[in-house]
Enzyme design. Structure first.
Site, mmCIF file in Angstrom:
data_model
loop_
_atom_site.group_PDB
_atom_site.id
_atom_site.type_symbol
_atom_site.label_atom_id
_atom_site.label_comp_id
_atom_site.label_asym_id
_atom_site.label_seq_id
_atom_site.Cartn_x
_atom_site.Cartn_y
_atom_site.Cartn_z
ATOM 1 N N TYR A 168 0.829 -1.199 0.000
ATOM 2 C CA TYR A 168 0.000 0.000 0.000
ATOM 3 C C TYR A 168 0.865 1.250 0.000
ATOM 4 O O TYR A 168 1.811 1.373 0.789
ATOM 5 C CB TYR A 168 -0.932 0.029 1.219
ATOM 6 C CG TYR A 168 -1.861 1.221 1.154
ATOM 7 C CD1 TYR A 168 -2.859 1.276 0.177
ATOM 8 C CD2 TYR A 168 -1.719 2.300 2.009
ATOM 9 C CE1 TYR A 168 -3.693 2.381 0.074
ATOM 10 C CE2 TYR A 168 -2.546 3.400 1.916
ATOM 11 C CZ TYR A 168 -3.530 3.435 0.941
ATOM 12 O OH TYR A 168 -4.343 4.529 0.833
ATOM 13 N N HIS A 171 1.064 -39.513 22.233
ATOM 14 C CA HIS A 171 2.262 -38.902 21.656
ATOM 15 C C HIS A 171 3.440 -39.873 21.765
ATOM 16 O O HIS A 171 4.224 -40.049 20.831
ATOM 17 C CB HIS A 171 2.615 -37.593 22.375
ATOM 18 C CG HIS A 171 1.790 -36.421 21.936
ATOM 19 N ND1 HIS A 171 0.431 -36.380 22.041
ATOM 20 C CD2 HIS A 171 2.172 -35.239 21.376
ATOM 21 C CE1 HIS A 171 -0.015 -35.221 21.584
ATOM 22 N NE2 HIS A 171 1.025 -34.500 21.162
ATOM 23 N N GLU A 175 9.910 6.292 16.143
ATOM 24 C CA GLU A 175 10.036 5.787 14.772
ATOM 25 C C GLU A 175 11.388 6.202 14.198
ATOM 26 O O GLU A 175 12.141 5.382 13.659
ATOM 27 C CB GLU A 175 8.895 6.356 13.925
ATOM 28 C CG GLU A 175 8.966 5.947 12.460
ATOM 29 C CD GLU A 175 7.939 6.696 11.615
ATOM 30 O OE1 GLU A 175 7.670 6.229 10.497
ATOM 31 O OE2 GLU A 175 7.434 7.750 12.064
ATOM 32 N N HIS A 176 11.705 7.495 14.294
ATOM 33 C CA HIS A 176 13.006 8.035 13.867
ATOM 34 C C HIS A 176 13.665 8.684 15.080
ATOM 35 O O HIS A 176 13.046 9.525 15.736
ATOM 36 C CB HIS A 176 12.835 9.111 12.791
ATOM 37 C CG HIS A 176 11.984 8.721 11.629
ATOM 38 N ND1 HIS A 176 10.633 9.007 11.567
ATOM 39 C CD2 HIS A 176 12.294 8.064 10.480
ATOM 40 C CE1 HIS A 176 10.148 8.558 10.422
ATOM 41 N NE2 HIS A 176 11.129 7.978 9.750
ATOM 42 N N GLU A 229 3.075 -34.988 30.416
ATOM 43 C CA GLU A 229 2.009 -34.074 29.992
ATOM 44 C C GLU A 229 0.671 -34.785 29.844
ATOM 45 O O GLU A 229 -0.299 -34.200 29.359
ATOM 46 C CB GLU A 229 2.410 -33.386 28.677
ATOM 47 C CG GLU A 229 3.608 -32.459 28.834
ATOM 48 C CD GLU A 229 3.896 -31.619 27.601
ATOM 49 O OE1 GLU A 229 3.295 -31.881 26.530
ATOM 50 O OE2 GLU A 229 4.723 -30.697 27.713
ATOM 51 N N GLN A 241 9.632 16.777 9.906
ATOM 52 C CA GLN A 241 8.734 15.674 10.268
ATOM 53 C C GLN A 241 7.308 16.180 10.439
ATOM 54 O O GLN A 241 6.342 15.497 10.080
ATOM 55 C CB GLN A 241 9.234 15.010 11.546
ATOM 56 C CG GLN A 241 8.916 13.534 11.640
ATOM 57 C CD GLN A 241 9.544 12.739 10.511
ATOM 58 O OE1 GLN A 241 10.559 13.146 9.953
ATOM 59 N NE2 GLN A 241 8.939 11.630 10.144
ATOM 60 N N HIS A 296 4.675 16.204 7.480
ATOM 61 C CA HIS A 296 3.942 15.035 7.007
ATOM 62 C C HIS A 296 2.437 15.125 7.278
ATOM 63 O O HIS A 296 1.624 14.762 6.430
ATOM 64 C CB HIS A 296 4.468 13.761 7.690
ATOM 65 C CG HIS A 296 5.685 13.192 7.049
ATOM 66 N ND1 HIS A 296 5.646 12.512 5.856
ATOM 67 C CD2 HIS A 296 6.980 13.175 7.453
ATOM 68 C CE1 HIS A 296 6.870 12.111 5.544
ATOM 69 N NE2 HIS A 296 7.698 12.502 6.485
ATOM 70 N N THR A 331 3.575 9.665 11.920
ATOM 71 C CA THR A 331 5.029 9.647 11.922
ATOM 72 C C THR A 331 5.584 10.462 13.081
ATOM 73 O O THR A 331 4.916 11.354 13.609
ATOM 74 C CB THR A 331 5.562 10.172 10.576
ATOM 75 O OG1 THR A 331 6.962 9.918 10.494
ATOM 76 C CG2 THR A 331 5.295 11.660 10.416
ATOM 77 N N ASN A 391 -3.161 5.971 6.814
ATOM 78 C CA ASN A 391 -3.812 6.710 7.905
ATOM 79 C C ASN A 391 -4.468 5.754 8.896
ATOM 80 O O ASN A 391 -4.319 4.532 8.812
ATOM 81 C CB ASN A 391 -4.818 7.720 7.339
ATOM 82 C CG ASN A 391 -5.927 7.042 6.544
ATOM 83 O OD1 ASN A 391 -6.198 5.849 6.690
ATOM 84 N ND2 ASN A 391 -6.591 7.808 5.691
ATOM 85 N N GLN A 441 -10.411 0.418 2.014
ATOM 86 C CA GLN A 441 -10.923 -0.436 0.933
ATOM 87 C C GLN A 441 -9.804 -1.125 0.164
ATOM 88 O O GLN A 441 -9.996 -2.228 -0.369
ATOM 89 C CB GLN A 441 -11.833 0.364 -0.007
ATOM 90 C CG GLN A 441 -11.226 1.562 -0.679
ATOM 91 C CD GLN A 441 -11.397 2.837 0.109
ATOM 92 O OE1 GLN A 441 -11.473 2.831 1.335
ATOM 93 N NE2 GLN A 441 -11.459 3.980 -0.586
ATOM 94 N N ASP A 492 14.579 8.854 4.635
ATOM 95 C CA ASP A 492 13.309 8.826 3.912
ATOM 96 C C ASP A 492 13.510 8.487 2.447
ATOM 97 O O ASP A 492 12.616 7.904 1.810
ATOM 98 C CB ASP A 492 12.611 10.192 4.017
ATOM 99 C CG ASP A 492 11.963 10.420 5.369
ATOM 100 O OD1 ASP A 492 11.763 9.440 6.099
ATOM 101 O OD2 ASP A 492 11.667 11.584 5.692
#
Length: 453
Positions: free
Chosen positions: A129, A439, A346-347, A434, A277, A280, A255, A232, A197, A380
């Site tokens: 995506y 087994h 994240e960064h 067990e 940053q 964004h 971000t 998003n 979607q 980036d």
């Protein structure tokens, strides 16, 4: 513009630190209520639902969902030569770094005649995506596609929202720069669909019904095994809803950047990175952690000036004045490291007197940018690293996108008769412990050993 959290003189636990630090308000659970009917509609009605949702959310109804090959080629022909060269450099460096992440099968000789091999097998098909809302991200095409290709994924598809501003032969399709990036990478299966979607389309598959049949068959987007890529809150909610039916890389949130800096840092550099940053998204987080009140004051002045002058000033100011952004004052760099490790950015930029040594002590971050000349924007686009990274503190348990994201480890066990007989009694003993005697009997049926009861 930036709020201040003063942690000097405190001794907080990790839990208390996390509660005290700036963080975006990001409610994926609430978004599930909006996303659930969308996902159900796509599962039931396929392409027709996707076309209607494009009209509703993107303001344009695509001519068809799969982008034709000639449109992809046209987008590449129209690409600015400088942008093309920059993308080619980005691809080249990403391939160089990601090629070193390839895993090799390993066979362990456990005993004579007994081996365990770990095979690394790529997922069969992935959906990648690429967002297309407030900004256009051809760089995200590179970051998603390169590791998937190097992992050996045999089938991959890209989805990105249709753009209502496109004209002529590109009308109703994703942004031409995104299409051109796909073409440069040899990706020919691209769909004009975005948001929740798109994730639903990848998970359930659909017949591309407005398209002309090929050899008497309607072209089809087959379901994928894994969906990766940022988006998003609605994309994150769709991933959460569909996780299990598909694998996901993460539920990416807004971000974020954290900068750990001392008095020697250049306030203009720090301010420029915080503003970059914030560009964004209004929910983007920009956090400075420092033991220098002088640096904090100088950065505040520079940030205010730069925020007013930058192109996306309103968006930037909203992000910088939000609860997710601010300055955190600490007693010293040790305390600063405790803060950034609790935050799990994240960064994370380290701009200190001995940046490499300080960076080596970082435990939790999606990516670490070391020293004055390693800004986040380098990562980036053209550092060679991947920019699809964990957000919202998830760096304490998750990694960024890599070749590994597209591989599965499969253990292959091969024991001969003697090797099984050698260890068989231990298997029987543990099975009895067990209370799973069948087994043990699965072993004794082969070895003829008696079961001690």
């Amino acid at each position: 513009m930036l709020s201040t959290t003063d942690l000097r003189g405190t001794d907080l636990s990790v839990t208390e630190l996390r509660a005290a630090l700036p963080r975006a308000e990001y409610d994926v659970e609430a978004a599930l209520h909006a996303v659930t009917p969308i996902v159900a509609d796509v599962a039931e009605r396929g392409a027709e639902a996707l076309l209607e949702l494009a009209e509703r959310f993107d303001g344009v109804r695509p001519q068809r969902l799969r982008v034709p090959a000639e449109v992809m080629q046209r987008a590449l022909e129209l690409l600015d030569p400088d942008v093309r060269r920059a993308l080619e450099v980005s691809i080249e460096r990403a391939r160089l770094v990601h090629a070193d992440q390839v895993r090799t099968d390993v066979t362990t000789q456990v005993s004579p005649g007994g081996t365990v091999t770990e095979r690394w097998v790529p997922v069969d098909r992935v959906g990648l995506y690429v967002p297309g809302g407030l900004a256009v991200y051809p760089s995200s095409v590179v970051m998603n596609v390169v590791p998937a290709q190097i992992a050996g994924v045999s089938s991959l598809a890209v989805a990105s929202p249709p753009q209502r501003d496109n004209a002529g032969e590109l009308a109703g399709y994703p942004h031409p720069t995104i299409l051109a990036a796909c073409a440069l990478l040899g990706v020919d299966e691209v769909y004009a669909t975005g948001g929740a979607q798109a994730v639903a389309a990848f998970a359930h598959g659909f017949d591309d019904t407005p398209a002309e049949p090929v050899d008497g068959r309607v072209p089809r987007c087959e379901p994928v095994s894994l969906v990766t890529g940022p988006g998003n809150v609605y994309v994150a909610a769709a991933k959460r809803l569909l996780k299990g039916l598909i694998g996901i890389d993460s539920e990416a949130g807004p971000t974020e950047i954290a900068v750990l800096a001392d008095a020697g840092a250049d306030p203009e550099h720090v301010a420029a990175d915080l503003v970059s940053q914030a560009e964004h998204d209004p929910l983007a987080a920009s956090v400075l952690v420092t033991d220098s009140t002088e640096l904090a004051a100088a950065v505040e002045e520079a940030v205010t000036r730069r925020a007013l002058a930058t192109k996306h000033s309103e968006r930037v100011q909203t992000a910088l004045t939000g609860p997710q952004s601010g300055v955190v004052l600490v007693d010293d760099l040790d305390a600063g490291l405790a803060v950034v490790n609790a935050y799990g950015a994240e960064h994370l930029e380290i701009i200190t007197a001995d940046s490499p040594a300080v960076a080596a002590r970082v435990r939790n971050a999606g990516a670490v940018f070391v020293g004055t000349y390693s800004p986040v924007s380098l990562g980036d686009y053209a550092a060679g690293s991947n920019h699809v990274l964990p957000t919202g503190g998830c760096a304490c348990h998750s990694s960024g996108l890599s070749v590994q994201s597209f591989l599965r480890g499969i253990h292959v066990i091969h024991y001969d008769e003697q090797a099984l007989a050698e260890v068989g009694q231990h298997v029987v003993t543990l099975a009895e412990a067990e209370d799973l005697p069948a087994h043990g009997e699965a072993v004794t049926a082969r070895t003829g050993q008696t079961v001690a009861r």
